[in-house]
Motif scaffolding. Sequence first.
Motif, short mmCIF file in Angstrom:
data_model
loop_
_atom_site.label_atom_id
_atom_site.label_comp_id
_atom_site.label_asym_id
_atom_site.label_seq_id
_atom_site.Cartn_x
_atom_site.Cartn_y
_atom_site.Cartn_z
N ASP A 1 -36.55 63.27 72.37
CA ASP A 1 -37.33 62.11 72.84
C ASP A 1 -37.04 61.78 74.31
O ASP A 1 -37.97 61.67 75.11
N PRO A 2 -35.76 61.61 74.68
CA PRO A 2 -35.50 61.36 76.10
C PRO A 2 -35.95 62.52 76.99
O PRO A 2 -36.40 62.29 78.12
N VAL A 3 -35.88 63.73 76.50
CA VAL A 3 -36.35 64.88 77.30
C VAL A 3 -37.83 64.69 77.63
O VAL A 3 -38.26 64.88 78.77
N ILE A 4 -38.61 64.25 76.63
CA ILE A 4 -40.04 64.00 76.85
C ILE A 4 -40.24 62.82 77.81
O ILE A 4 -41.04 62.89 78.75
N GLN A 5 -39.48 61.75 77.58
CA GLN A 5 -39.61 60.57 78.45
C GLN A 5 -39.27 60.89 79.90
O GLN A 5 -39.87 60.36 80.82
N LEU A 6 -38.30 61.77 80.10
CA LEU A 6 -37.89 62.14 81.46
C LEU A 6 -38.76 63.26 82.03
O LEU A 6 -38.51 63.73 83.13
N GLN A 7 -39.76 63.66 81.25
CA GLN A 7 -40.67 64.74 81.66
C GLN A 7 -39.92 66.04 81.97
O GLN A 7 -40.24 66.74 82.93
N GLU A 8 -38.93 66.31 81.15
CA GLU A 8 -38.14 67.53 81.31
C GLU A 8 -38.53 68.60 80.30
O GLU A 8 -37.89 69.66 80.23
#
Length: 216
Positions: A168-175
């Motif tokens: 989820d944070p990977v997606i939020q950080l656009q990584e």
Amino acid sequence: FSIHSGSRSSKTFKPKKNIPEGSHQYELLKHAEATLGSGNLRMAVMLPEGEDLNEWVAVNTVDFFNQINMLYGTITDFCTEESCPVMSAGPKYEYHWADGTNIKKPIKCSAPKYIDYLMTWVQDQLDDETLFPSKIGVPFPKNFMSVAKTILKRLFRVYAHIYHQHFDPVIQLQEEAHLNTSFKHFIFFVQEFNLIDRRELAPLQELIEKLTSKDR
């Protein structure tokens, strides 16, 4: 999440491992980067003609360490003692740390601690001139491949943890694209030279099939 976006390139979890410019290994790294740009990963990971397999594996192992270091660095705020009291990759897979020297009996520890142990251990291997010689003409040790296999097997666990516990944070950080590209390169590389046992790859089997099926 704007505070994170600017810091991506500068924030690595451990210091970046540099390959000395002008060295043959540096040339190999440049070659790897150029062929990756062609978009054909199956071709890009192949041993370049006339090159030494140990050296090719060494250069790529250093590169994967740097990539994972950076990817994990972007999500360290989300990987804490509280969020990840054990080092896991989904509900079925849990890892306990042992390095065979300082810690002989596997210990159960939090994911951030495990990854810290793991990345420090890898760094120590990469910095060991008898294992990863950087000077021209210094031969690789007889056990080099088995050391490289252990390093790659352990680095895989960081990808597995990020995918299972911190997507989820990977997606939020656009990584997401960055992570997928890095992992796909990693998988094609270890498949090309049979560097990681299939059993070890099980936590990301579905993803591996998805990422590699288009390129048969």
